[in-house]
Design an enzyme around this catalytic site. Structure first.
Site, short mmCIF file in Angstrom:
data_model
loop_
_atom_site.label_atom_id
_atom_site.label_comp_id
_atom_site.label_asym_id
_atom_site.label_seq_id
_atom_site.Cartn_x
_atom_site.Cartn_y
_atom_site.Cartn_z
N TYR A 272 -13.30 -5.04 -1.71
CA TYR A 272 -11.96 -4.97 -2.31
C TYR A 272 -11.53 -6.36 -2.80
O TYR A 272 -11.47 -7.31 -2.03
CB TYR A 272 -10.94 -4.40 -1.33
CG TYR A 272 -11.15 -2.91 -1.03
CD1 TYR A 272 -11.97 -2.11 -1.82
CD2 TYR A 272 -10.52 -2.31 0.05
CE1 TYR A 272 -12.16 -0.77 -1.54
CE2 TYR A 272 -10.70 -0.95 0.34
CZ TYR A 272 -11.54 -0.19 -0.47
OH TYR A 272 -11.73 1.14 -0.19
N ARG B 218 -20.48 4.40 0.81
CA ARG B 218 -20.97 5.51 -0.02
C ARG B 218 -22.43 5.73 0.30
O ARG B 218 -23.16 4.76 0.53
CB ARG B 218 -20.85 5.17 -1.52
CG ARG B 218 -19.53 5.55 -2.10
CD ARG B 218 -19.53 5.65 -3.61
NE ARG B 218 -18.21 6.09 -4.04
CZ ARG B 218 -17.84 7.36 -4.10
NH1 ARG B 218 -18.69 8.34 -3.84
NH2 ARG B 218 -16.61 7.67 -4.46
N GLN C 92 -14.15 9.12 5.39
CA GLN C 92 -13.09 8.85 4.41
C GLN C 92 -13.50 9.51 3.09
O GLN C 92 -14.58 9.25 2.56
CB GLN C 92 -12.91 7.34 4.25
CG GLN C 92 -11.64 6.99 3.51
CD GLN C 92 -11.32 5.50 3.52
OE1 GLN C 92 -11.38 4.86 2.48
NE2 GLN C 92 -10.97 4.96 4.68
N GLY D 176 -4.95 9.33 -13.14
CA GLY D 176 -3.89 8.44 -12.63
C GLY D 176 -2.95 9.16 -11.68
O GLY D 176 -3.21 10.29 -11.26
N THR E 175 -0.25 2.29 -1.95
CA THR E 175 0.82 1.54 -2.60
C THR E 175 1.01 0.15 -1.97
O THR E 175 0.89 0.00 -0.76
CB THR E 175 2.16 2.32 -2.56
OG1 THR E 175 3.17 1.52 -3.15
CG2 THR E 175 2.58 2.68 -1.14
N ARG F 243 8.13 2.03 -1.45
CA ARG F 243 7.32 3.26 -1.44
C ARG F 243 6.69 3.49 -0.06
O ARG F 243 6.59 4.63 0.40
CB ARG F 243 6.22 3.19 -2.51
CG ARG F 243 6.76 3.36 -3.90
CD ARG F 243 5.67 3.69 -4.91
NE ARG F 243 6.26 3.86 -6.23
CZ ARG F 243 5.88 3.19 -7.32
NH1 ARG F 243 4.88 2.34 -7.28
NH2 ARG F 243 6.50 3.41 -8.46
#
Ligand code: NAP
Length: 303
Positions: free
Chosen positions: A52, A118, A169, A222, A269, A274
């Site tokens: 990330y 993955r 996940q 999106g 987020t 939020r």
């Protein structure tokens, strides 16, 4: 905030977690506010990956956490390994060195959970087993899990590794419901009967693995919330939300949490307001009828 047990472990984690994939986009001060806001809402679990922000998200988290009142041991840190540039790598050498770099970037002695990010089709499960044993016995990783794995890929790993795999996940949310559709349309000729996910939902429940839904408010193009293209589901979420005193955004998360598989949803987020709003989802329990109503409003059929 409701807490759940993560898989067969003894970790009591918040049913809403914060994903830190986008944290590298913030400066340290803003990242501190995000972490503190989440923690004050009862979120005690933070999801990372070695890739990330090319490692910057983990670093930002470390610097930001230092500026808060939160102690490392008061929270759970999860990271992932196995994705490299253009390929996947579950070799012992890569898993161990990737974790060591994550620990350094996060400024911690241990990860609470490590996930294989993955599936690597060239996986040699004996090597994964050796890597997990080394990391576990050195106290560097407490628990292990996977991400984006099918049941049989998990069974292959389980044949070799000594530790429990406590989480999987997976992408899941109102506009990405394949693992549910296949079960609802079983033995019909509908396209939805195609089981792209290999019964992963039933497998997870049978084996006490916690599903961690990622990208919970995304459609393929999106964010679907308040997007006119997805008017019908937004309207239904708002209407049912009125009954519980929350908006459509909260309802989209409450819909995931209503599933009795007891998933741990990973919010992405980086906006404190939020995070606060979505956290209300933990207090809302919709009815079975409302759950199916929202599922149909998202464009799904019930045969
Ligand atoms: N295992 C995997 O393969 C995998 C893959 C992807 C992600 N993940 C994990 O899952 C976490 C969540 O994924 P995600 O970030 O894609 O999840 P998400 O919560 O579906 O999306 C977050 C993004 O949507 C925006 N957003 C959220 N609510 C919104 C709203 N009401 N209106 C408009 N925009 C809104 C956010 O913007 P703001 O930040 O501006 O609010 C942010 O850019 C990641 O952080 C990562 O930890 C895992």
């Amino acid at each position: 905030m409701k807490e759940i047990k993560l898989g067969k472990s003894d970790l009591n984690v918040s049913e809403i977690a914060l994903g830190c994939m986008r944290m590298s986009e913030l400066d340290t001060q803003k990242a501190s506010r995000v972490i503190e806001t989440a923690y004050n809402e009862g979120i005690n679990f933070y999801d990372h990956a070695d890739i990330y922000g090319k490692g910057e998200s983990e670093e930002r988290f470390k610097d930001a956490l230092k500026n808060t009142f939160i102690n490392r041991d008061d929270i759970f840190l999860q990271s992932k390994t196995g994705i490299r540039s253009g390929y996947y790598d579950f070799s012992k050498q890569h898993i161990v060195s990737s974790v060591e770099k994550s620990l350094k970037r996060l400024g911690t002695e241990y990860l609470d959970v490590l996930l294989l990010h993955r599936p690597d089709t060239l996986v040699e499960p004996e090597e994964v087993a050796e890597a997990f044993n080394q990391l576990h016995s050195a106290g560097k990783v407490k628990q292990f899990g996977v991400s984006n794995h099918s049941p049989l890929q998990i069974e292959l790993l389980k044949k070799y590794i000594d530790q429990e795999l406590i989480t999987n996940q997976l992408q899941f949310g109102l506009m990405h419901t394949g693992m549910i559709d296949a079960g609802i349309h079983v033995n019909t000729k509908d396209e939805n009967a195609l089981d792209h996910d290999r019964a992963v939902l039933d497998y997870s429940r049978l084996n006490d693995m916690t599903i961690q839904p990622w990208s919970p408010v995304h459609a393929e193009d999106g964010v679907f919330l308040n997007n006119p293209k997805y008017q019908k589901v937004n309207d239904r979420l708002s209407e049912i939300g009125d009954k519980y005193g929350v908006d459509n955004e909260v309802m989209s998360i409450a819909w995931i949490l209503r599933h009795p598989a007891e998933m741990q949803v990973i919010l992405g987020t980086m906006t404190p307001e939020r995070i606060k709003n979505y956290s209300q989802a933990s207090k809302v329990k919709i009815t079975r009828e409302e759950w199916y109503d929202i599922y149909r409003a998202a464009g799904n059929s019930v045969p």
